[in-house]
Design a protein around this motif. Structure first.
Motif, mmCIF file in Angstrom:
data_model
loop_
_atom_site.group_PDB
_atom_site.id
_atom_site.type_symbol
_atom_site.label_atom_id
_atom_site.label_comp_id
_atom_site.label_asym_id
_atom_site.label_seq_id
_atom_site.Cartn_x
_atom_site.Cartn_y
_atom_site.Cartn_z
ATOM 1 N N TRP A 59 0.833 -1.206 0.000
ATOM 2 C CA TRP A 59 0.000 0.000 0.000
ATOM 3 C C TRP A 59 0.868 1.257 0.000
ATOM 4 O O TRP A 59 0.625 2.195 -0.752
ATOM 5 C CB TRP A 59 -0.927 -0.030 1.206
ATOM 6 N N GLU A 60 1.898 1.280 0.839
ATOM 7 C CA GLU A 60 2.749 2.451 0.924
ATOM 8 C C GLU A 60 3.547 2.663 -0.356
ATOM 9 O O GLU A 60 3.733 3.800 -0.809
ATOM 10 C CB GLU A 60 3.714 2.323 2.115
ATOM 11 N N ALA A 61 4.025 1.573 -0.976
ATOM 12 C CA ALA A 61 4.769 1.697 -2.230
ATOM 13 C C ALA A 61 3.874 2.220 -3.344
ATOM 14 O O ALA A 61 4.296 3.056 -4.157
ATOM 15 C CB ALA A 61 5.367 0.350 -2.616
ATOM 16 N N ALA A 62 2.628 1.741 -3.382
ATOM 17 C CA ALA A 62 1.683 2.244 -4.378
ATOM 18 C C ALA A 62 1.362 3.712 -4.136
ATOM 19 O O ALA A 62 1.113 4.472 -5.083
ATOM 20 C CB ALA A 62 0.406 1.409 -4.367
ATOM 21 N N LEU A 63 1.367 4.125 -2.861
ATOM 22 C CA LEU A 63 1.139 5.537 -2.553
ATOM 23 C C LEU A 63 2.244 6.424 -3.122
ATOM 24 O O LEU A 63 1.993 7.569 -3.525
ATOM 25 C CB LEU A 63 1.049 5.740 -1.044
ATOM 26 N N ILE A 64 3.465 5.916 -3.158
ATOM 27 C CA ILE A 64 4.562 6.692 -3.730
ATOM 28 C C ILE A 64 4.320 6.939 -5.213
ATOM 29 O O ILE A 64 4.546 8.044 -5.729
ATOM 30 C CB ILE A 64 5.904 5.974 -3.496
ATOM 31 N N VAL A 65 3.844 5.913 -5.920
ATOM 32 C CA VAL A 65 3.509 6.087 -7.335
ATOM 33 C C VAL A 65 2.419 7.142 -7.491
ATOM 34 O O VAL A 65 2.497 8.026 -8.353
ATOM 35 C CB VAL A 65 3.057 4.750 -7.953
ATOM 36 N N LEU A 66 1.392 7.064 -6.637
ATOM 37 C CA LEU A 66 0.309 8.041 -6.700
ATOM 38 C C LEU A 66 0.811 9.444 -6.363
ATOM 39 O O LEU A 66 0.389 10.437 -6.970
ATOM 40 C CB LEU A 66 -0.800 7.636 -5.725
ATOM 41 N N GLY A 67 1.737 9.539 -5.400
ATOM 42 C CA GLY A 67 2.297 10.844 -5.051
ATOM 43 C C GLY A 67 3.082 11.449 -6.205
ATOM 44 O O GLY A 67 2.972 12.652 -6.472
ATOM 45 N N ILE A 68 3.867 10.636 -6.898
ATOM 46 C CA ILE A 68 4.618 11.134 -8.055
ATOM 47 C C ILE A 68 3.663 11.554 -9.163
ATOM 48 O O ILE A 68 3.863 12.578 -9.825
ATOM 49 C CB ILE A 68 5.603 10.060 -8.547
ATOM 50 N N PHE A 69 2.598 10.775 -9.361
ATOM 51 C CA PHE A 69 1.595 11.148 -10.363
ATOM 52 C C PHE A 69 0.962 12.501 -10.013
ATOM 53 O O PHE A 69 0.755 13.343 -10.898
ATOM 54 C CB PHE A 69 0.515 10.067 -10.439
ATOM 55 N N THR A 70 0.654 12.718 -8.733
ATOM 56 C CA THR A 70 0.072 13.983 -8.309
ATOM 57 C C THR A 70 1.050 15.133 -8.521
ATOM 58 O O THR A 70 0.658 16.241 -8.915
ATOM 59 C CB THR A 70 -0.346 13.911 -6.835
ATOM 60 N N LEU A 71 2.341 14.884 -8.274
ATOM 61 C CA LEU A 71 3.360 15.888 -8.551
ATOM 62 C C LEU A 71 3.364 16.281 -10.031
ATOM 63 O O LEU A 71 3.437 17.471 -10.379
ATOM 64 C CB LEU A 71 4.742 15.359 -8.169
ATOM 65 N N LEU A 72 3.293 15.274 -10.903
ATOM 66 C CA LEU A 72 3.297 15.543 -12.338
ATOM 67 C C LEU A 72 2.053 16.313 -12.757
ATOM 68 O O LEU A 72 2.113 17.161 -13.652
ATOM 69 C CB LEU A 72 3.396 14.229 -13.117
ATOM 70 N N GLN A 73 0.920 16.005 -12.121
ATOM 71 C CA GLN A 73 -0.284 16.777 -12.398
ATOM 72 C C GLN A 73 -0.079 18.249 -12.053
ATOM 73 O O GLN A 73 -0.480 19.145 -12.809
ATOM 74 C CB GLN A 73 -1.462 16.224 -11.593
ATOM 75 N N GLY A 74 0.525 18.501 -10.902
ATOM 76 C CA GLY A 74 0.797 19.876 -10.505
ATOM 77 C C GLY A 74 1.775 20.560 -11.439
ATOM 78 O O GLY A 74 1.606 21.737 -11.782
ATOM 79 N N PHE A 75 2.793 19.827 -11.873
ATOM 80 C CA PHE A 75 3.759 20.376 -12.826
ATOM 81 C C PHE A 75 3.079 20.740 -14.137
ATOM 82 O O PHE A 75 3.326 21.818 -14.700
ATOM 83 C CB PHE A 75 4.873 19.356 -13.062
ATOM 84 N N SER A 76 2.204 19.862 -14.618
ATOM 85 C CA SER A 76 1.496 20.131 -15.870
ATOM 86 C C SER A 76 0.595 21.346 -15.741
ATOM 87 O O SER A 76 0.545 22.207 -16.635
ATOM 88 C CB SER A 76 0.669 18.907 -16.281
ATOM 89 N N ALA A 77 -0.142 21.426 -14.618
ATOM 90 C CA ALA A 77 -1.064 22.544 -14.425
ATOM 91 C C ALA A 77 -0.326 23.861 -14.216
ATOM 92 O O ALA A 77 -0.842 24.930 -14.569
ATOM 93 C CB ALA A 77 -1.976 22.265 -13.233
ATOM 94 N N THR A 78 0.880 23.812 -13.657
ATOM 95 C CA THR A 78 1.628 25.030 -13.369
ATOM 96 C C THR A 78 2.398 25.538 -14.573
ATOM 97 O O THR A 78 2.403 26.746 -14.854
ATOM 98 C CB THR A 78 2.603 24.793 -12.200
ATOM 99 N N PHE A 79 3.051 24.638 -15.302
ATOM 100 C CA PHE A 79 3.967 25.058 -16.357
ATOM 101 C C PHE A 79 3.513 24.694 -17.771
ATOM 102 O O PHE A 79 3.670 25.506 -18.686
ATOM 103 C CB PHE A 79 5.355 24.454 -16.107
#
Length: 260
Positions: A59-79
């Motif tokens: 569960w925690e390892a899958a959360l890391i993947v989800l966290g990185i995906f959320t980071l990329l979403q923020g990067f896309s929306a920002t830049f």
């Protein structure tokens, strides 16, 4: 280089000043990010609530993947979205000529002219998810640092794909649906690639390289990744960035010849 950095500072300071006139947007963006995050966590929870795991991903390892995906979403929306979606508008309104006449590289101008701080909540939430999951997995600072390089390559890959889609507006003016298709495909990065059947894993690795955006950086952080995958991410990032530059030059030659 100093000239470009000075231009970048001027662009972004003006963009932030303009965006801060509508501060309520930050609250709305935060609420939207919270809603998307809750939906993502709930979708992941549906798989793990009965003790099921994605091919050895806890569960925690899958959360890391989800966290990185959320980071990329923020990067896309920002830049990415505020800049590259404007390429379509410049072509539609005939203002691309003014960009080409500026004493600065057009690809640079179109890629960094503005930013939207409303993607910052996703970046913050993504970092918090990664930090929480990392604390549960007893990750150290070195583990986080290991993921920076493949994550950087993932950002270049994402930018190159988005920019090339934006450049196709030279031929096909209305490409908003195409960018939405790309967004939909990138949604697969919410989960580790092992969550998908073999055919889908092949598609999201070698056709649309979603695996290099989230799963590969997560594996590097968890010390599961192989150096060959990192080298592949580097080669893909450099290749796509170079191709996006060549593709833009080719599109401009077509645009100038058609205009004349």
């Amino acid at each position: 280089m100093s000239r470009y950095l000075k231009v970048l500072r001027l662009f972004w300071s003006a963009a932030i000043a303009a965006e801060m006139e509508y501060r309520i947007n930050f609250l709305l963006a935060t609420l939207s990010s919270v809603g998307n995050l809750v939906g993502s966590l709930f979708g992941l929870f549906l798989f793990y609530r009965t003790g099921y795991t994605f091919g050895g991903w806890s569960w925690e390892a899958a959360l890391i993947v989800l966290g990185i995906f959320t980071l990329l979403q923020g990067f896309s929306a920002t830049f990415l979205a505020p800049n590259l979606n404007r390429i379509v508008r410049h072509v539609q309104e005939g203002t691309l000529d003014f960009v080409l006449l500026k004493p600065i590289r057009s690809q640079f101008w179109l890629s960094i002219h503005t930013l939207s701080p409303w993607g910052m909540p996703d970046i913050i939430f993504g970092s918090l998810i990664i930090g929480y999951a990392g604390s549960k997995l007893n990750l150290r600072i070195n583990d986080y640092l290991l993921s920076i390089i493949p994550l950087f390559f993932g950002l270049i890959i994402l930018y190159s794909l988005w920019f090339m889609l934006g450049a196709t507006s030279i031929w096909f003016v209305k490409i908003y649906n195409v960018t939405e298709v790309l967004r939909g495909l990138l949604e697969a990065g919410r989960y580790p690639m092992v969550a998908y059947p073999t055919a889908y894993r092949f598609f999201f690795t070698f056709v649309v390289p979603v695996a290099f955006l989230t799963t590969i950086p997560a594996e590097a952080m968890l010390r599961r990744g192989e150096i060959s995958w990192v080298l592949s991410a580097a080669g893909l990032a450099v290749g796509l960035f170079a191709f996006s530059t060549y593709f833009w030059r080719f599109a401009l030659r077509f645009y100038t010849s058609a205009s004349s």
